[in-house]
Design an enzyme around this catalytic site. Structure first.
Site, PDB file in Angstrom:
ATOM      1  N   GLU A  49     -10.896   5.598  -2.863  1.00  0.00           N
ATOM      2  CA  GLU A  49     -10.754   4.689  -1.929  1.00  0.00           C
ATOM      3  C   GLU A  49     -12.007   3.901  -1.795  1.00  0.00           C
ATOM      4  O   GLU A  49     -11.990   2.574  -1.524  1.00  0.00           O
ATOM      5  CB  GLU A  49     -10.634   5.476  -0.474  1.00  0.00           C
ATOM      6  CG  GLU A  49     -10.654   4.702   0.639  1.00  0.00           C
ATOM      7  CD  GLU A  49     -10.539   5.379   2.052  1.00  0.00           C
ATOM      8  OE1 GLU A  49     -11.594   6.009   2.422  1.00  0.00           O
ATOM      9  OE2 GLU A  49      -9.583   5.736   2.720  1.00  0.00           O
ATOM     10  N   TRP A 108      -3.592  11.026  16.625  1.00  0.00           N
ATOM     11  CA  TRP A 108      -3.856   9.945  15.603  1.00  0.00           C
ATOM     12  C   TRP A 108      -3.711   8.721  16.399  1.00  0.00           C
ATOM     13  O   TRP A 108      -3.313   8.370  17.648  1.00  0.00           O
ATOM     14  CB  TRP A 108      -2.648  10.013  14.715  1.00  0.00           C
ATOM     15  CG  TRP A 108      -3.225   9.401  13.370  1.00  0.00           C
ATOM     16  CD1 TRP A 108      -2.680   8.115  12.843  1.00  0.00           C
ATOM     17  CD2 TRP A 108      -4.103   9.836  12.648  1.00  0.00           C
ATOM     18  NE1 TRP A 108      -3.502   8.141  11.476  1.00  0.00           N
ATOM     19  CE2 TRP A 108      -4.267   8.973  11.426  1.00  0.00           C
ATOM     20  CE3 TRP A 108      -4.747  11.185  12.481  1.00  0.00           C
ATOM     21  CZ2 TRP A 108      -5.283   9.238  10.347  1.00  0.00           C
ATOM     22  CZ3 TRP A 108      -5.552  11.367  11.425  1.00  0.00           C
ATOM     23  CH2 TRP A 108      -5.660  10.459  10.477  1.00  0.00           C
ATOM     24  N   ASP A 159      -4.705  -1.072  14.654  1.00  0.00           N
ATOM     25  CA  ASP A 159      -4.881  -1.948  13.332  1.00  0.00           C
ATOM     26  C   ASP A 159      -4.717  -1.304  12.080  1.00  0.00           C
ATOM     27  O   ASP A 159      -4.442  -0.015  12.261  1.00  0.00           O
ATOM     28  CB  ASP A 159      -6.376  -2.760  13.493  1.00  0.00           C
ATOM     29  CG  ASP A 159      -7.463  -1.664  13.209  1.00  0.00           C
ATOM     30  OD1 ASP A 159      -7.295  -0.500  13.653  1.00  0.00           O
ATOM     31  OD2 ASP A 159      -8.366  -2.036  12.462  1.00  0.00           O
ATOM     32  N   GLU A 212      -6.378   1.734  11.812  1.00  0.00           N
ATOM     33  CA  GLU A 212      -6.182   2.830  12.738  1.00  0.00           C
ATOM     34  C   GLU A 212      -7.249   3.216  13.720  1.00  0.00           C
ATOM     35  O   GLU A 212      -7.490   4.220  14.118  1.00  0.00           O
ATOM     36  CB  GLU A 212      -5.769   4.077  11.968  1.00  0.00           C
ATOM     37  CG  GLU A 212      -5.201   4.039  10.411  1.00  0.00           C
ATOM     38  CD  GLU A 212      -4.628   5.499   9.775  1.00  0.00           C
ATOM     39  OE1 GLU A 212      -5.434   5.806   9.155  1.00  0.00           O
ATOM     40  OE2 GLU A 212      -3.526   5.714  10.221  1.00  0.00           O
ATOM     41  N   GLU A 213      -7.949   2.215  14.144  1.00  0.00           N
ATOM     42  CA  GLU A 213      -9.066   2.348  15.021  1.00  0.00           C
ATOM     43  C   GLU A 213      -9.123   1.689  16.206  1.00  0.00           C
ATOM     44  O   GLU A 213      -9.414   1.912  17.395  1.00  0.00           O
ATOM     45  CB  GLU A 213     -10.414   1.957  14.271  1.00  0.00           C
ATOM     46  CG  GLU A 213     -10.581   2.839  13.045  1.00  0.00           C
ATOM     47  CD  GLU A 213     -11.990   2.609  12.028  1.00  0.00           C
ATOM     48  OE1 GLU A 213     -12.494   3.373  11.370  1.00  0.00           O
ATOM     49  OE2 GLU A 213     -12.017   1.415  12.244  1.00  0.00           O
TER      50      GLU A 213
END
Ligand code: NOJ
Ligand code: NOJ
Length: 578
Positions: free
Chosen positions: A423, A140, A196, A199-200
């Site tokens: 989302e 992750w 960030d 999550e990237e």
């Protein structure tokens, strides 16, 4: 045929004007559905919480494509911030059980060893856990250092309320240890790189820096109130450093660059979310903390919204002063790269927050930086201060209200009658996409609606802050400011834990050689430390790096470093510590 084309014409008109009654109706019907949707995703008894432990927020009950059946520290804190705010402001006092369960669950989660570490070795930066409170051990984007800041902020809001109710022992015995763990982590690690909020990107991130700053300021106030003064000096020092570093994300094109890495335009909902999550009505339109109605934040909002006008076909044909669907960032391709509910709602919320302040202070300022934003609503407006008795004030604030309502109307248009919010919604036909029943989408709905109703969350201490690191907004109207060059200083410097690198030099922007107010550099790409400053063009600038560790301060050895700045644009200076 005739009927449907008439309807289309009416809808098109409704998009531009007079949609407040449509939005009133949506707010009335959607509020209870959003609250129910949010509560359904909280264990143990939420109807869609899928077996989650008590107090655990499921990001979404979707378990495949995408699998969101986990609990994220960020999403959970954002969700509980809403419940705590609504409880403490007397809007909804029915959720005390959930709040108590959340606190108890975080006492457990904080102690779970995970791939980011143990509680003392970085484990608090772990982004997500299994919903049975065990560690998620797959690959992750970790760590994500916004989690402890957001969680402590929600808990401090709760603690302040309980203290006002004289329930100090629970605060001291249960909440304070949780808060102290999170804030020591923030104070010690804020200058290390982080993924960030999307999550990237692994670098430094505006949202993370902004909410870390807020969390430490609130932490200092609570520590003083509880007599826990041993943390005050370290947290205050790091809050000052964070506020300074926060300024460095501004760029001369008139917006906030969301991340220091990532190789994108930097136009990102990250920045709008930061503004609403650090709203403090006591600070008015303060630019240092990027308050929602500050000129920097409004210029940024305009740039961010416009980045989506040509890339989503559902936005085609909409004039620039009409709300549009917005997503995370224009280069996004995740699940097709579509608009998100929570980002579109965030824009409305920043605008509603701004209206709260303008109406409260009874004036608004149009600066050269915010002029292009205000011109959306009055093409002939000029730089100046407009009091609430002026027609310009009325024209601008009613224009902003209609614009804000337009973002909610965009969400309303793509909400099914059940009120369910996923989302994303499709950039080409508006249909729902990606994770169903995203808890954060419901939270974003409730905070936008509250802001629209004039609800003012508790202050966190943004008022009256000063920093020696002010940004140069160049006085330009959002274009590249004449006479300055954006210079990035990179210095390769090996440091010990707790030591930081600063720069100062011969011009105002480098603090005129004052080591006490020298600018701190980011260690996100350690051992390269960096910062970006706007320096006068065509100028010989002298500077040196400094290292500070506790109260000790070490200058680089002589001679001074020198650069001759070019006539414009940007420039990168790579150095090695001497
Ligand atoms: C899953 C993350 O949750 C999402 O934010 C990201 O865009 C994708 N992974 C792709 O990296
Ligand atoms: C992906 C988003 O990018 C991230 O911000 C969020 O935490 C997770 N999904 C879970 O909702």
């Amino acid at each position: 045929m005739l009927l449907s084309s008439t309807l289309c014409a009416l809808l098109a008109v409704g998009k531009a004007w007079g949609q407040s009654s449509t939005v009133d109706a949506y707010v009335a019907s959607q509020s209870p559905l959003a609250k129910a949707g949010l509560l359904a995703n909280i264990g143990p008894s939420g109807s869609k919480s899928m077996g989650a432990k008590s107090g655990i927020v499921v990001a979404s009950p979707s378990s495949v494509n995408p699998d969101y059946l986990y609990t994220w520290t960020r999403d959970s804190a954002v969700v509980f911030q809403v419940l705590v705010d609504q409880f403490t402001l007397g809007i909804d006092t029915s959720t005390r059980g959930e709040i108590d369960n959340y606190v108890a669950s975080q006492v457990i989660i904080q102690q779970v060893s995970n791939p980011s570490g143990t509680i003392t070795t970085g484990g608090l930066g772990e982004p997500k856990f299994n919903i049975d409170e065990t560690a998620f051990t797959g690959a992750w984007g970790r760590p994500q250092r916004d989690g402890p800041a957001l969680r402590s902020t929600a808990l401090i809001t709760w603690a302040n309320f309980l203290i006002s109710e004289s329930n100090t022992s629970y605060v001291t015995n249960t909440l304070w240890p949780l808060i102290q763990n999170d804030l020591n982590y923030v104070a010690q690690n804020w200058n290390q790189s982080t993924f960030d909020l999307w999550e990237e990107v692994d670098s430094s991130s505006f949202f993370t820096t902004a909410i870390q700053h807020r969390s430490l300021r609130q932490g200092v106030q609570l520590a003083n109130a509880l007599g826990q003064t041993s943390v005050v000096s370290s947290w205050s020092t790091q809050a000052g450093n964070l506020l300074c570093f926060l300024q460095s994300y501004w760029n001369t094109a008139g917006y906030i660059t969301a991340n220091t890495g990532g190789g994108r335009s930097g136009k990102d909902a990250n920045t709008v979310l930061a503004s609403i999550h650090t709203f403090d009505a006591a600070a008015g339109c303060d630019a240092l903390t990027f308050q929602p109605c500050s000129d920097v934040a409004l210029s940024n909002l305009l740039t961010y919204v416009n980045a989506f006008r040509s890339i989503y076909s559902i936005n085609s044909g909409l004039a620039n002063n009409v709300a549009a669907a917005t997503g995370r960032y224009p280069e996004d391709s995740y699940m097709g790269g579509n608009p998100w509910y929570l980002t579109t709602l965030a824009v409305s919320e920043q605008l509603y927050d701004s209206l709260i302040i303008w109406n409260q202070q009874k004036f608004l300022n149009v600066t050269s930086l915010s002029l292009p934003f205000f011109q959306l609503f009055d093409a002939s407006v000029t730089v100046g201060t407009y009091t609430s008795t002026s027609t310009t004030f009325t024209t601008l604030t009613s224009g902003v209200k209609t614009f804000a309502d337009g973002f909610v109307a965009t969400v309303a248009e793509h909400t099914p009658s059940s009120g369910s919010l996923s989302e994303q919604y499709s950039k080409s036909d508006g249909s729902q996409l990606s994770a169903a029943d995203l808890t954060w989408s419901y939270a974003a709905t409730l905070t936008s609606f509250d802001a629209r109703a004039g609800v003012i969350p508790a202050s966190w201490g943004a008022k009256g802050l000063t920093s020696s690191c002010s940004i140069s907004t160049g006085g330009g109207g959002g274009g590249s400011s004449s006479g300055t060059v954006s210079v990035t200083f990179n210095v390769d410097a090996t440091t010990v834990f707790g030591e930081n690198i600063y720069i100062c030099g011969s011009v105002d922007a480098l603090q005129n050689w004052d080591p006490d107010t020298a600018l701190i550099l980011s260690a996100a790409n350690y051992p390269i430390w960096s910062t970006t400053v706007n320096l006068p063009a065509n100028t010989q600038v002298q500077y040196k790096y400094i290292r500070k560790f506790g109260s000790s301060l070490t200058w680089e050895s002589d001679p001074n470093d020198v650069i001759n700045t070019p006539s414009g644009g940007s420039f990168i200076e790579n150095d090695t510590w001497r």
